[in-house]
Structure formats: C-alpha cells, structure tokens
Motif scaffolding. Structure first.
Motif, mmCIF file in Angstrom:
data_model
loop_
_atom_site.group_PDB
_atom_site.id
_atom_site.type_symbol
_atom_site.label_atom_id
_atom_site.label_comp_id
_atom_site.label_asym_id
_atom_site.label_seq_id
_atom_site.Cartn_x
_atom_site.Cartn_y
_atom_site.Cartn_z
ATOM 1 N N PRO A 41 0.837 -1.203 0.000
ATOM 2 C CA PRO A 41 0.000 0.000 0.000
ATOM 3 C C PRO A 41 0.876 1.258 0.000
ATOM 4 N N VAL A 42 0.377 2.315 -0.627
ATOM 5 C CA VAL A 42 1.118 3.568 -0.724
ATOM 6 C C VAL A 42 0.375 4.646 0.059
ATOM 7 N N LEU A 43 1.116 5.351 0.894
ATOM 8 C CA LEU A 43 0.600 6.481 1.651
ATOM 9 C C LEU A 43 1.390 7.715 1.246
ATOM 10 N N ILE A 44 0.689 8.739 0.789
ATOM 11 C CA ILE A 44 1.351 10.007 0.511
ATOM 12 C C ILE A 44 1.075 10.916 1.706
ATOM 13 N N ASP A 45 2.137 11.260 2.414
ATOM 14 C CA ASP A 45 2.041 12.097 3.612
ATOM 15 C C ASP A 45 2.376 13.533 3.228
ATOM 16 N N PHE A 46 1.354 14.385 3.242
ATOM 17 C CA PHE A 46 1.508 15.783 2.842
ATOM 18 C C PHE A 46 1.867 16.705 4.002
ATOM 19 N N ALA A 47 2.231 16.180 5.155
ATOM 20 C CA ALA A 47 2.466 17.005 6.345
ATOM 21 C C ALA A 47 3.496 18.116 6.107
ATOM 22 N N ALA A 48 4.489 17.865 5.275
ATOM 23 C CA ALA A 48 5.535 18.864 5.026
ATOM 24 C C ALA A 48 5.350 19.574 3.682
ATOM 25 N N LEU A 49 4.185 19.410 3.067
ATOM 26 C CA LEU A 49 3.901 20.061 1.780
ATOM 27 C C LEU A 49 3.086 21.318 2.044
ATOM 28 N N ASN A 50 3.545 22.452 1.505
ATOM 29 C CA ASN A 50 2.808 23.688 1.750
ATOM 30 C C ASN A 50 2.104 24.229 0.515
ATOM 31 N N TYR A 51 2.322 23.581 -0.657
ATOM 32 C CA TYR A 51 1.680 24.075 -1.881
ATOM 33 C C TYR A 51 1.609 22.960 -2.911
ATOM 34 N N ILE A 52 0.488 22.897 -3.625
ATOM 35 C CA ILE A 52 0.368 21.974 -4.755
ATOM 36 C C ILE A 52 -0.360 22.702 -5.882
ATOM 37 N N SER A 53 0.187 22.623 -7.074
ATOM 38 C CA SER A 53 -0.412 23.274 -8.240
ATOM 39 C C SER A 53 -1.176 22.248 -9.068
ATOM 40 N N SER A 54 -1.735 22.713 -10.165
ATOM 41 C CA SER A 54 -2.441 21.795 -11.062
ATOM 42 C C SER A 54 -1.493 20.735 -11.617
ATOM 43 N N ALA A 55 -0.227 21.069 -11.770
ATOM 44 C CA ALA A 55 0.752 20.067 -12.220
ATOM 45 C C ALA A 55 0.896 18.963 -11.181
ATOM 46 N N GLY A 56 0.837 19.324 -9.922
ATOM 47 C CA GLY A 56 0.884 18.333 -8.851
ATOM 48 C C GLY A 56 -0.372 17.488 -8.806
ATOM 49 N N LYS A 94 -12.850 13.945 -3.401
ATOM 50 C CA LYS A 94 -13.800 12.847 -3.605
ATOM 51 C C LYS A 94 -13.163 11.657 -4.324
ATOM 52 N N MET A 95 -11.973 11.851 -4.852
ATOM 53 C CA MET A 95 -11.295 10.808 -5.626
ATOM 54 C C MET A 95 -10.358 9.941 -4.789
ATOM 55 N N PHE A 96 -10.032 10.395 -3.586
ATOM 56 C CA PHE A 96 -9.009 9.734 -2.788
ATOM 57 C C PHE A 96 -9.514 9.425 -1.385
ATOM 58 N N THR A 97 -8.897 8.426 -0.775
ATOM 59 C CA THR A 97 -9.066 8.200 0.652
ATOM 60 C C THR A 97 -8.100 9.153 1.341
ATOM 61 N N ILE A 98 -8.634 10.024 2.189
ATOM 62 C CA ILE A 98 -7.812 11.032 2.844
ATOM 63 C C ILE A 98 -7.993 10.904 4.348
ATOM 64 N N GLU A 99 -6.876 10.752 5.043
ATOM 65 C CA GLU A 99 -6.883 10.662 6.508
ATOM 66 C C GLU A 99 -6.255 11.930 7.093
ATOM 67 N N ALA A 100 -6.549 12.182 8.361
ATOM 68 C CA ALA A 100 -6.081 13.412 9.006
ATOM 69 C C ALA A 100 -4.561 13.492 9.086
ATOM 70 N N ASP A 101 -3.923 12.359 9.373
ATOM 71 C CA ASP A 101 -2.465 12.375 9.527
ATOM 72 C C ASP A 101 -1.900 10.976 9.236
ATOM 73 N N ARG A 102 -0.588 10.884 9.277
ATOM 74 C CA ARG A 102 0.090 9.620 8.973
ATOM 75 C C ARG A 102 -0.359 8.505 9.908
ATOM 76 N N ALA A 103 -0.450 8.798 11.192
ATOM 77 C CA ALA A 103 -0.828 7.763 12.166
ATOM 78 C C ALA A 103 -2.203 7.188 11.847
ATOM 79 N N ALA A 104 -3.158 8.046 11.545
ATOM 80 C CA ALA A 104 -4.506 7.578 11.209
ATOM 81 C C ALA A 104 -4.483 6.742 9.942
ATOM 82 N N ALA A 105 -3.719 7.165 8.961
ATOM 83 C CA ALA A 105 -3.646 6.425 7.693
ATOM 84 C C ALA A 105 -2.989 5.057 7.896
#
Length: 110
Positions: A41-56, A94-105
C-alpha cells in the motif's frame, strides 16, 4: 523540493517536502509511480507540503490510475489547510481516501 520515502509497517510512505508545482512535478511523478509496482500500500504524507499546483494534481491523478491498474491501495494524509482547500475546490477530495495524519492512515493500511 525534497522527497522522502520509507517503509512503515508494510506501507510505502511517500512524503514530499515544500511545493509540488510545474518545476517539481516530473520529479515527484518519477519517484511516486514506481512505488505501485512493489505491491505494498502507498501512503502520501503531505504534512511537510505547503503548496500543490495543477501540475501536482495531475501527478496525483496518474497515481490514482496506477493504483487502480495495479490494485495497490493509495491513501493521502496530513494535508495543510491550503492543500486541503485545493483538493476540495478541484473535487480531488472525492477521488481519494484522505486521513487526518500519517498515524490515522497507517491504522487503516489500505
């Protein structure tokens, strides 16, 4: 842009740091998509991400497609308020499973 990857409890954790924009999206894509070939399984942890554009967002769409094609689960977690807002406005929440933080995921583990 820095990308951190580690295996935690049988889950591949992918943690981008900084910004995912047109300048870094290709690097993120090249580092993220092969993770689905490993079968964990893959978890993307965005905790240290401060910006995402349409390219992201495009890279995440590709990841969702790869997840579906390989049968490997994909979970997102740790979104800042700004990143969460981009996901809600774009409908990507609506396209992804999103959890509050890494521990929850990690307790869900795909």
């Amino acid at each position: 842009m820095e990308i951190r990857k580690e295996a935690v409890d049988g889950v591949m954790v992918f943690a981008p740091v900084g910004r995912i924009d047109s300048g870094s999206a290709r690097d993120v894509e090249e580092a993220l998509l092969p993770l689905f070939d490993a079968g964990a399984p893959v978890l993307i942890d965005f905790a240290a991400l401060n910006y995402i554009s349409s390219a992201g967002l495009r890279v995440l769409l590709l990841a969702a497609r790869r997840s579906k094609a390989t049968g490997v689960s994909l979970t997102l977690a740790g979104m800042s308020k700004a990143v969460d807002e981009v996901f809600r406005i774009s409908g990507f929440d609506k396209m992804f499973t999103i959890e509050a933080d890494r521990a929850a995921a990690l307790t869900v583990k795909g």
